[in-house]
Design a protein around this motif. Structure first.
Motif, PDB file in Angstrom:
ATOM      1  N   THR B  88       0.458  -0.989  -0.139  1.00 27.32           N
ATOM      2  CA  THR B  88      -0.105   0.340   0.111  1.00 27.32           C
ATOM      3  C   THR B  88       0.362   1.227  -0.097  1.00 27.32           C
ATOM      4  O   THR B  88       0.707   2.264  -0.507  1.00 27.32           O
ATOM      5  CB  THR B  88      -0.798   0.377   1.029  1.00 27.32           C
ATOM      6  OG1 THR B  88      -1.380  -1.725   1.012  1.00 27.32           O
ATOM      7  CG2 THR B  88      -1.865   0.872   1.254  1.00 27.32           C
ATOM      8  N   CYS B 128       4.080  -6.333   0.178  1.00 27.49           N
ATOM      9  CA  CYS B 128       5.244  -4.999   1.142  1.00 27.49           C
ATOM     10  C   CYS B 128       6.795  -6.019   1.792  1.00 27.49           C
ATOM     11  O   CYS B 128       6.205  -7.109   2.630  1.00 27.49           O
ATOM     12  CB  CYS B 128       3.741  -4.789   2.606  1.00 27.49           C
ATOM     13  SG  CYS B 128       4.901  -4.271   3.210  1.00 27.49           S
ATOM     14  N   ILE B 129       7.702  -5.377   1.936  1.00 29.72           N
ATOM     15  CA  ILE B 129       8.458  -5.744   2.476  1.00 29.72           C
ATOM     16  C   ILE B 129       9.169  -5.501   3.604  1.00 29.72           C
ATOM     17  O   ILE B 129       9.796  -5.571   4.009  1.00 29.72           O
ATOM     18  CB  ILE B 129      10.074  -4.929   0.903  1.00 29.72           C
ATOM     19  CG1 ILE B 129      10.257  -4.399   1.006  1.00 29.72           C
ATOM     20  CG2 ILE B 129       9.368  -7.001   0.157  1.00 29.72           C
ATOM     21  CD1 ILE B 129      11.680  -4.487   0.529  1.00 29.72           C
TER      22      ILE B 129
HETATM   23  S1  FES Z   1       4.556  -1.484   1.813  1.00 27.16           S
HETATM   24 FE1  FES Z   1       6.556  -1.277   0.371  1.00 27.16          FE
HETATM   25  S2  FES Z   1       7.494  -2.019   2.333  1.00 27.16           S
HETATM   26 FE2  FES Z   1       5.384  -2.037   2.443  1.00 27.16          FE
END
Ligand code: FES
Ligand SMILES: Cc1cc2nc3c(=O)[nH]c(=O)nc-3n(C[C@H](O)[C@H](O)[C@H](O)COP(=O)(O)O)c2cc1C
Ligand code: SF4
Ligand code: SF4
Ligand code: SF4
Ligand code: FES
Lengths: 591, 185
Positions: B88, B128-129
């Protein structure tokens, strides 16, 4: 003079990503006699790389350190230069700065050790009273029922999203028949925009292990799984080291602390499926199957992994447990509101000035979190909403920023507390695009078992895409609302039941944005590619040709160094925005 | 090197080693596939067959699992892997533009393709990382690059390619490094 110097580096995922290893290397060259310490995420990820330098009884915390500005702090610490104010977060000499307020406004219980210790040092963990709660439980002769009672007094609710009272759940499993019982730590953290559990697992793995031990003792489990997503390599690494050390120290394995309680943990690496965070899907995944949820009952507490009684708790829930046992349930229950006790960790990101991890007492308002801790808008443009709870959650508009952080108060807005993702939007973001983004996510992640979740989310995504492209109609909005209700009602698990939330809340609070897309064919946030055009402002263009080189479709033509010759061919332009990014004199208008 | 030659050579002894170490009952399916994928970057058909022969796992479970989880892929990958975060936080801060400019540099035009024609790089979108406060973020061979704009992503790629002796088949904005840097300030 650097003999007594201790240099502490933030080496969590953000720290490493921001370049901590390089800064550490340079500092080691400059101060070879200093002692170096690596700690986890302090939570001020926006200020990474962070370095704390302590010497002569004083200390300084520096932020945004990089290769270029490092010499300034080196000169300062050698007594050869002035204090570089701009890089200082706090020092033992200064009063609170605007930046250090980020930390002082928080109440850190779950995160009590994160950023304070080397995550893989048993010695440092013990020095901060680590494993003293499990010692109190076992050596103090507490019965499992007494442990559950203490947690009941604390009134902590599960932090994984659903908010179910932890003590009640443990009570079910305690009473369930079947051997062995299992305790599973849910570290799948699927919300794409949240990293609370990542920070805990990589920054303080021993506290999570201690929480698992206490939970296992309470329910009578002898086997444990830590389900951690593969996208968190550092968390997996630190957790494995911590497990080994705990085993060596006699906290995991047979006859823990000389009692007849035995418990050990295996790590299961998640393989990238959001739905596996759902408890029954997670169980299937541990068993080696596709992670598809099943009907409950039977609840996992009665029939879980390999059909044995199983409790699944979230990482953050577990990290709170040792604190509760050590300080007493009543101390925990004093924090927060009537129905939501204790603290909650949030991952603050998006259009906010100071993003990172924050832990606040329940009852604080969203506005306080955003302004007093987050420092408000990053761009200076007004904030318009926060998105809580990721794909299962919803947005809360600026007009409701005084809502307090409390399960029921947040539910009343149509959003959910969720696991802690807090993504901030300013006036240049598009709420329709955001809803489309989440629907695309849930549609891909749907396991496919239920028709409405599988196909309903696809139709919803198509409608939203149509609206973003500028070909939506008023009827599409109505269909979207109808589908949203059906998908909610006809889905088996939480994924489908909550998938429509982002659409419903954006429609509730930002209907005018939907209407602008549909009736005026305009994207107020200037985001939706089908509704904006890129044009060159001739009076600003210098004819440098950079835009041409970055345009992926060669839509821009003109003569080098000749202003007034540069134009964008609208038939070719895909409105990707690359040219706006690279044009120095801001000569390209996207509207 | 062309894309066809990206197919990995599978060593049966290695696969057997994993089976011995991880186990051969049905619950070993996910970790076995993870071991194979981390060695080859994808799941070569030959390695999958060896797992079917050497364990209690049947084809329906193994392929079911391999196609269910996002981590697994059945197609070979380029010599280097670029992962662009589309969580997000990265999405709302323009992660799309990283893909646009990287694909442009790699000359990947077909939206269904993800690997450069010379087998140098593969681009993958990931969730997401976990460093959302530094969004948008990408990883090249596991190394993270934070706070990117589209042009920055391309510059990091150009640098990486130079250091690895790789050729980028597409077009880059190279040559204007300085002025683009200035815009950043
Ligand atoms: S949304 Fe890209 S690192 Fe969390
Ligand atoms: C689609 C879906 C995804 C979920 N993802 C997670 C997750 O990533 N982490 C988590 O702890 N709980 C997640 N949950 C909630 C779990 O099912 C479960 O309620 C939780 O792990 C219980 O722990 P708690 O009581 O300590 O909160 C998810 C639920 C659903 C429906
Ligand atoms: S609601 Fe969706 S994710 Fe959940 S079981 Fe049904 S199809 Fe699968
Ligand atoms: S928006 Fe993208 S496609 Fe259009 S002119 Fe600019 S760089 Fe080219
Ligand atoms: S980058 Fe900007 S100034 Fe340069 S040619 Fe393009 S529009 Fe003109
Ligand atoms: S990883 Fe360093 S503060 Fe978040």
């Amino acid at each position: 003079m650097s003999g007594d110097m201790v240099i502490t580096m933030g080496e969590g995922t953000c720290g490493i990503a921001a370049g901590a290893p390089e800064v550490t290397k340079l500092l080691k060259e400059r101060f070879p006699e200093a002692t170096f310490k690596a700690v986890g995420c302090i939570g001020m990820c926006h200020l990474e790389v962070m370095v704390e330098i302590a010497t002569g009884g004083k200390s300084w915390l520096w932020g945004n350190v990089n290769k270029k500005n490092l010499p300034k702090i080196v000169r300062f610490h050698r007594g050869q230069g002035d204090l570089p104010e701009a890089m200082l977060i706090r020092s033992s000499d200064t009063r609170e700065t605007e930046r250090s307020q980020y930390l002082t406004r928080q109440t850190r219980i779950a995160l009590r050790n994160v950023g304070e210790l080397n995550p893989t040092s048993m010695e440092q963990f013990r020095a901060r009273d680590g494993y003293s709660a499990i010692e109190k439980v076992i050596k103090g002769g507490m019965t499992p029922e007494q442990v559950i009672d203490e947690v009941r007094i604390a009134a902590i609710r599960g932090r994984g999203g659903a908010g179910f009272p932890t003590a009640v759940k443990w009570g079910f499993a305690r009473g369930a028949q079947g051997e062995p019982k299992y305790l599973v730590c849910n570290g799948d953290e699927g919300d794409p925009g949240a990293f609370m559990d990542r920070s805990l697992l990589e920054g303080d793995p021993h506290s999570v292990i201690e929480g698992m031990l206490i939970a296992a003792y309470a329910i009578g489990a002898s086997k444990g799984y830590a389900y951690i997503r593969a996208e968190y390599p550092l968390a997996l690494k630190h957790f494995a080291i911590a497990m080994d050390d705990a085993r060596k120290a006699g906290f995991l394995g047979h006859n823990i602390l000389g009692s007849n309680f035995s418990f050990d943990i295996k790590i299961k690496e998640g393989a990238g499926a959001f739905v596996c965070g759902e408890e029954t899907a997670l169980l299937a995944s541990i068993e080696g199957q596709r992670g598809m949820p099943r009907i409950r009952p039977p609840f996992p507490a009665i029939q879980g992994v390999f059909s044995k009684p199983t409790i699944i708790n979230n990482v953050e829930t577990l990290a709170n447990i040792p604190w509760i046992l050590k300080n007493g349930g009543a101390a925990y229950a004093r924090i927060g509101t009537e129905k939501s006790r204790g603290t909650k960790v949030f991952a603050l990101a998006g259009a906010i000035k100071r993003g990172g991890l924050v832990e606040v007492p329940m009852g604080m308002t969203i506005r306080q979190v955003l302004e007093e801790i987050g420092g408000g808008s990053a761009s200076g443009r007004p904030l318009k909403a926060v998105q809580l709870g990721g794909p299962s959650g919803g947005c809360i508009p600026e007009s409701l920023f005084d809502t307090i952080i409390d399960y029921d108060a947040i539910n009343a807005t149509g959003a959910i507390m969720g696991s802690g993702g807090m993504v901030v939007m300013d006036s240049k973001s598009c709420m329709v695009d955001l809803a489309r983004f989440f629907l695309e996510f849930t549609q891909i992640e749907s396991c496919g078992k239920c028709t409405f979740c599988r196909i309903g989310t696809l139709r919803m995504k198509e409608l939203l895409t149509k609206i973003c492209d500028g070909s939506g109609t008023l009827e599409d909005i109505a269909t979207l609302e109808e589908l949203a209700e059906r998908v909610k009602d006809a889905s088996l698990c939480g994924l489908g039941q909550t998938a429509p939330n982002p659409v419903l809340t954006t429609l509730k609070y930002f209907r005018e944005e939907y209407l602008a897309h549909v009736t005026d064919k305009r994207c107020p946030g200037g985001v939706c590619k089908g509704l904006i055009t890129h044009t060159i402002l001739q009076d600003k263009c210098t004819g440098c040709s950079i835009c041409d080189r970055y345009c992926p479709v060669n839509a821009i033509t003109g003569e080098l160094k000749k202003p007034n010759t540069w134009v964008i061919d609208q038939k070719i332009c895909i409105n990707c925005g690359m040219c706006v990014e690279v044009c120095n004199p801001d000569a390209i208008l996207a509207a | 090197m062309s894309k066809a030659s990206l197919e990995a050579t599978v060593d049966p002894e290695k696969v057997q080693g994993w089976i011995t170490k991880i186990g051969s009952d049905t619950s070993a399916a996910v970790p076995l596939l993870q071991a194979i994928q981390s060695e080859y970057g994808y799941l070569p058909r030959k390695a999958m067959n060896l797992v079917l022969e050497g364990t209690e796992i049947n084809a329906s479970q193994l392929f079911g699992v391999a196609t269910f989880y996002a981590q697994f892929r059945l197609d070979p990958v380029g010599r280097h892997m670029i992962k662009v975060c589309h969580g997000t936080a990265c999405h709302v801060q323009g992660a799309d533009r990283l893909n646009t400019s990287l694909r442009h540099a790699l000359g990947i035009e077909n939206p269904k393709e993800d690997t450069a024609s010379n087998g140098s790089y593969t681009i993958e979108n990931v969730a997401c990382i976990g460093c959302c406060s530094l969004a948008p973020v990408m990883l090249i061979d596991g190394e993270a690059f934070p706070n990117l704009k589209g042009a920055d992503a391309q510059r990091h790629l150009v640098k990486h390619a130079k250091s690895k002796g790789e050729i980028l088949p597409g077009q880059t904005g190279e040559g204007d490094d300085q002025s683009a840097d200035e815009k950043e300030k």
